[in-house]
Scaffold this motif. Structure first.
Motif, short mmCIF file in Angstrom:
data_model
loop_
_atom_site.label_atom_id
_atom_site.label_comp_id
_atom_site.label_asym_id
_atom_site.label_seq_id
_atom_site.Cartn_x
_atom_site.Cartn_y
_atom_site.Cartn_z
N GLY A 274 0.80 -1.22 0.00
CA GLY A 274 0.00 0.00 0.00
C GLY A 274 0.83 1.26 0.00
O GLY A 274 1.99 1.28 0.40
N GLU A 275 0.20 2.32 -0.44
CA GLU A 275 0.82 3.64 -0.51
C GLU A 275 0.86 4.24 0.89
O GLU A 275 -0.12 4.23 1.62
N ALA A 276 1.99 4.79 1.26
CA ALA A 276 2.12 5.47 2.55
C ALA A 276 2.99 6.69 2.35
O ALA A 276 4.12 6.76 2.80
N GLY A 277 2.47 7.66 1.63
CA GLY A 277 3.24 8.86 1.35
C GLY A 277 3.78 8.84 -0.05
O GLY A 277 3.04 8.80 -1.02
N GLY A 278 5.11 8.87 -0.18
CA GLY A 278 5.73 8.88 -1.50
C GLY A 278 5.99 10.28 -2.02
O GLY A 278 6.27 10.45 -3.21
N LEU A 279 5.93 11.30 -1.14
CA LEU A 279 6.14 12.69 -1.54
C LEU A 279 5.23 13.07 -2.71
O LEU A 279 5.59 13.86 -3.58
N SER A 280 4.03 12.49 -2.70
CA SER A 280 3.15 12.62 -3.86
C SER A 280 2.32 13.89 -3.85
O SER A 280 1.70 14.22 -4.87
N THR A 281 2.28 14.62 -2.74
CA THR A 281 1.44 15.82 -2.69
C THR A 281 2.23 17.08 -2.37
O THR A 281 1.65 18.12 -2.08
N ILE A 282 3.56 17.00 -2.44
CA ILE A 282 4.38 18.18 -2.17
C ILE A 282 4.73 18.86 -3.49
O ILE A 282 4.63 18.26 -4.56
N PRO A 283 5.14 20.12 -3.47
CA PRO A 283 5.53 20.80 -4.71
C PRO A 283 6.75 20.13 -5.33
O PRO A 283 7.48 19.37 -4.67
N ALA A 284 6.98 20.43 -6.60
CA ALA A 284 8.15 19.88 -7.30
C ALA A 284 9.43 20.23 -6.55
O ALA A 284 9.61 21.36 -6.10
N LEU A 285 10.32 19.26 -6.41
CA LEU A 285 11.56 19.47 -5.69
C LEU A 285 12.61 20.18 -6.53
O LEU A 285 13.38 21.00 -6.03
N GLY A 286 12.68 19.84 -7.82
CA GLY A 286 13.68 20.44 -8.69
C GLY A 286 15.03 19.76 -8.58
O GLY A 286 15.23 18.81 -7.82
N GLY A 287 16.00 20.27 -9.34
CA GLY A 287 17.28 19.61 -9.51
C GLY A 287 18.22 19.67 -8.33
O GLY A 287 19.27 19.02 -8.35
N ARG A 288 17.90 20.43 -7.27
CA ARG A 288 18.75 20.44 -6.08
C ARG A 288 18.40 19.29 -5.13
O ARG A 288 19.00 19.16 -4.07
N TYR A 289 17.45 18.48 -5.54
CA TYR A 289 17.05 17.29 -4.79
C TYR A 289 17.04 16.10 -5.75
O TYR A 289 16.95 16.25 -6.97
N VAL A 290 17.11 14.91 -5.20
CA VAL A 290 16.91 13.66 -5.93
C VAL A 290 15.81 12.90 -5.22
O VAL A 290 15.78 12.84 -3.98
N PHE A 291 14.87 12.34 -5.99
CA PHE A 291 13.87 11.47 -5.37
C PHE A 291 14.52 10.12 -5.14
O PHE A 291 14.87 9.39 -6.07
N ASN A 292 14.69 9.79 -3.87
CA ASN A 292 15.53 8.67 -3.45
C ASN A 292 14.66 7.60 -2.81
O ASN A 292 14.25 7.72 -1.66
N SER A 293 14.37 6.55 -3.55
CA SER A 293 13.49 5.50 -3.05
C SER A 293 14.28 4.22 -2.78
O SER A 293 15.32 3.97 -3.40
N HIS A 294 13.77 3.41 -1.88
CA HIS A 294 14.25 2.04 -1.70
C HIS A 294 13.21 1.11 -2.32
O HIS A 294 12.05 1.47 -2.49
N TYR A 295 13.66 -0.12 -2.63
CA TYR A 295 12.68 -1.10 -3.07
C TYR A 295 13.05 -2.49 -2.56
O TYR A 295 14.13 -3.03 -2.86
N TYR A 296 12.15 -3.05 -1.80
CA TYR A 296 12.21 -4.45 -1.38
C TYR A 296 10.86 -5.09 -1.67
O TYR A 296 9.81 -4.44 -1.53
N ASP A 297 10.88 -6.34 -2.07
CA ASP A 297 9.65 -7.04 -2.43
C ASP A 297 8.99 -7.57 -1.16
O ASP A 297 9.25 -8.70 -0.72
N GLY A 298 8.14 -6.73 -0.56
CA GLY A 298 7.49 -7.10 0.69
C GLY A 298 6.68 -8.37 0.60
O GLY A 298 6.62 -9.15 1.55
#
Length: 587
Positions: A274-298
């Motif tokens: 399930g979705e639990a956030g994901g920075l999905s409702t914040i303004p665009a971060l732009g190039g001074r940030y990187v969207f940094n995710s982890h992934y494990y097959d729960g």
């Protein structure tokens, strides 16, 4: 010295050179001073940072770091690591910044940068702190120092029926309450964290080569500690984003303004359940940030008994790509992998790499290559040279000495142990486009990795060529191969791909609009040369001299070590077929 050698080689090949600068993040991806698109691949070093036996650093000595960096570069072609440090290590007491700890960290980091490996600095925590656990606990944590925990009055640690250590973040109030206090800045604890980060980054900024740094991950796997009745997305807006903005200001003041902040969403985002956030409702971060995710097959970690296969993780990796685009920045997967105790791990990891390479499954690539999308940069969890040889007193308890696996909460994720790779090298040492002179349109790789450990088990090709491409299908049958398509943007520096150790330059075949070769020379339009800082690891260099900006280039790279020659007629027919295929696609 490595940087000087790299510049000298480019000069010999006739390229105009400038002193390299840090890689920047933007919506179009990481780039170098020439404008080439960069892909970073490597490992986390390492979970030993969670252990007091290792001095809260990945390595017990600089010599161990040097040996590890050499092995990683030569055996896997890694060009990036995520280097873990500990808040407790930096600031063991409220009024103390341990510069000796930072000096040891810098010395270890330089062993990697000296070998051409870029570094993402990671402030690591798991379950907030080891000091919230009692000596008899089933679990432990890492991160916050003892003096921070002493500020609060926290409940006795108890997770209840916790099958996995991560459940502590959901049910253990001894873990949740101090995390809650961090995000609410109770007792000024977040202020203290930012102050020590200022000191640490200022110190490290003068001790490390800036052109080899990727940026900072300011807080590993953030978890809320309590939502106060709000949603995860609201929590991210209210607490996580402001923290990132404050840390961004610290980076700027400490001299790291040219490097991005790697912003992780709430930890349980994109975990199958399930979705639990994901920075999905914040303004665009732009190039001074990187969207940094982890992934494990729960699911496969818990209830799903099926094996991974072609395209298993396309959807999960594409969510990361798409979220990065929405945020106006670059995606990065700074953790992925699976336990070495799971018999399905080899192909799970293989399928994760496939998802990083392309949006498409192998069965769909050749017929739908225009939808392949950007290649994702990533660092796998993990590379622990002490795997299975630890001696960690769990929560300081001499009756609970942890020796097996990662010596931390029963995990065993290291891809290396006793100097040997535990997975099939073909899973880990991969063809990938490390620097593309233009814009990457499509990339895919057939590694032919087996489904067992250390090269045992069944072999099956996933990247299947349609029968209409008769010559190409025959040429790549039962062979490792990759295909790269890119749009020329007028860059004079070469496109570079890491060549796996199984691709000996003398027995590698390249079919391209730039020409055809079986056996790669050291100079020319299609050539091979050593990876920066490596002795045996090789890279393929493709130079499109004089091409018109906007030209679409294509290269098919094949491991033909099973034959002494490939007939010239076969190469000619394959080139015609390949160029017809590429020209028939609307890119």
């Amino acid at each position: 010295m490595v940087r000087a050698r790299w510049i000298f080689v480019l000069m010999l090949l006739g390229f105009a050179v400038t002193v390299p600068q840090p890689a920047f993040a933007a919506a179009s991806g990481f780039t170098d001073p020439y404008g080439r698109e960069l892909t970073f691949r490597g490992f986390n070093v390492s979970g030993s940072t969670k252990l007091h036996e290792s001095g809260l650093l990945p390595f017990r000595s600089t010599a161990d770091a040097a040996a590890s960096a050499t092995a990683m570069r030569e055996q896997t072609g890694a060009n990036a690591i995520r280097f873990l440090i500990s808040w407790e290590g930096v600031q063991p007491a409220a009024t103390t910044i341990d510069t000796a700890y930072l000096s040891r960290a810098a010395a270890q980091i330089r062993q990697f940068t000296d070998r051409g490996i870029h570094v993402l600095l990671d402030y690591h925590q798991d379950l907030y702190s080891s000091y919230v656990f009692n000596t008899g606990s089933w679990y432990t944590g890492d991160g916050a120092p003892k003096w921070v925990i002493a500020k609060g009055s926290y409940p006795t640690e108890s997770c209840g029926i916790c099958v996995l250590w991560g459940q502590n973040m959901l049910t253990n109030n001894a873990v949740r309450k101090p995390a809650y206090d961090f995000w609410h800045n109770t007792y000024g604890v977040q202020d203290a964290y930012l102050a020590q980060a200022m000191s640490a980054l200022t110190y490290l900024g003068t001790a490390l080569p800036r052109d080899m740094l990727l940026g900072v991950d300011p807080f590993n796997e953030p978890f809320d500690g309590g939502l106060d009745g709000a949603s995860g997305t609201t929590w991210e807006q209210t607490y996580l984003l402001p923290f990132y903005q404050r840390f961004r200001a610290v980076m700027d003041t400490a001299g790291w303004s040219a490097l991005p902040l790697y912003a992780e969403p709430l930890v349980f985002w994109n975990t199958t359940f399930g979705e639990a956030g994901g920075l999905s409702t914040i303004p665009a971060l732009g190039g001074r940030y990187v969207f940094n995710s982890h992934y494990y097959d729960g699911a496969r970690i818990t209830v799903d008994p099926t094996a991974a296969g072609d395209g298993t993780y396309s959807s999960a990796m594409n969510r990361i790509r798409d979220r990065a685009v929405t945020l106006g920045t670059t995606g990065f997967v700074s953790e992925f992998g699976n336990a070495m105790s799971n018999s399905r791990t080899p192909w799970m990891v293989r399928a994760m790499y496939q998802g990083l390479d392309s949006r498409l499954s192998g069965a769909n690539f050749w017929n739908n290559a225009a939808g392949s999308g950007p290649v994702l940069s990533a660092t796998q969890w993990q590379w622990d040279v002490y795997s299975g040889r630890h001696s960690e007193l769990m929560n300081g308890n001499p009756s609970k000495v942890q020796t097996t696996g990662d010596a931390w909460n029963g995990e065993d994720h290291s891809v290396i142990a006793s100097g040997a790779l535990r997975l099939d090298r073909r899973v880990l040492d991969r063809l990938y486009p490390s620097a593309v002179a233009g814009h990457t349109l499509a990339f895919a790789y057939e590694d032919l990795a087996r489904d067992g450990f250390a090269g045992a088990g069944t072999q099956k090709a996933w990247l299947t060529v349609p029968s209409r491409l008769t010559t190409i299908a025959a040429l790549v049958a039962a062979r490792q191969y990759g295909v790269l398509v890119w749009r020329d943007t007028g860059i004079t520096a070469p496109t570079e791909l890491h060549l796996p150790g199984s691709f000996a330059p003398a027995r590698t075949t390249v079919v391209s609009d730039l020409g055809t070769r079986t056996g790669l020379p050291s100079t020319g339009t299609i050539a091979a040369g050593p990876e920066t800082g490596a002795t045996t690891a090789q890279r393929l260099l493709l130079t499109a001299s004089g091409a018109t900006s906007g030209t679409v280039h294509v290269a098919l790279i094949i491991n033909t070590s099973d034959t002494t020659t490939v007939p010239a007629a076969t190469l000619t027919a394959a080139r015609t077929e390949l160029l017809t295929w590429a020209s028939g696609i609307t890119w």
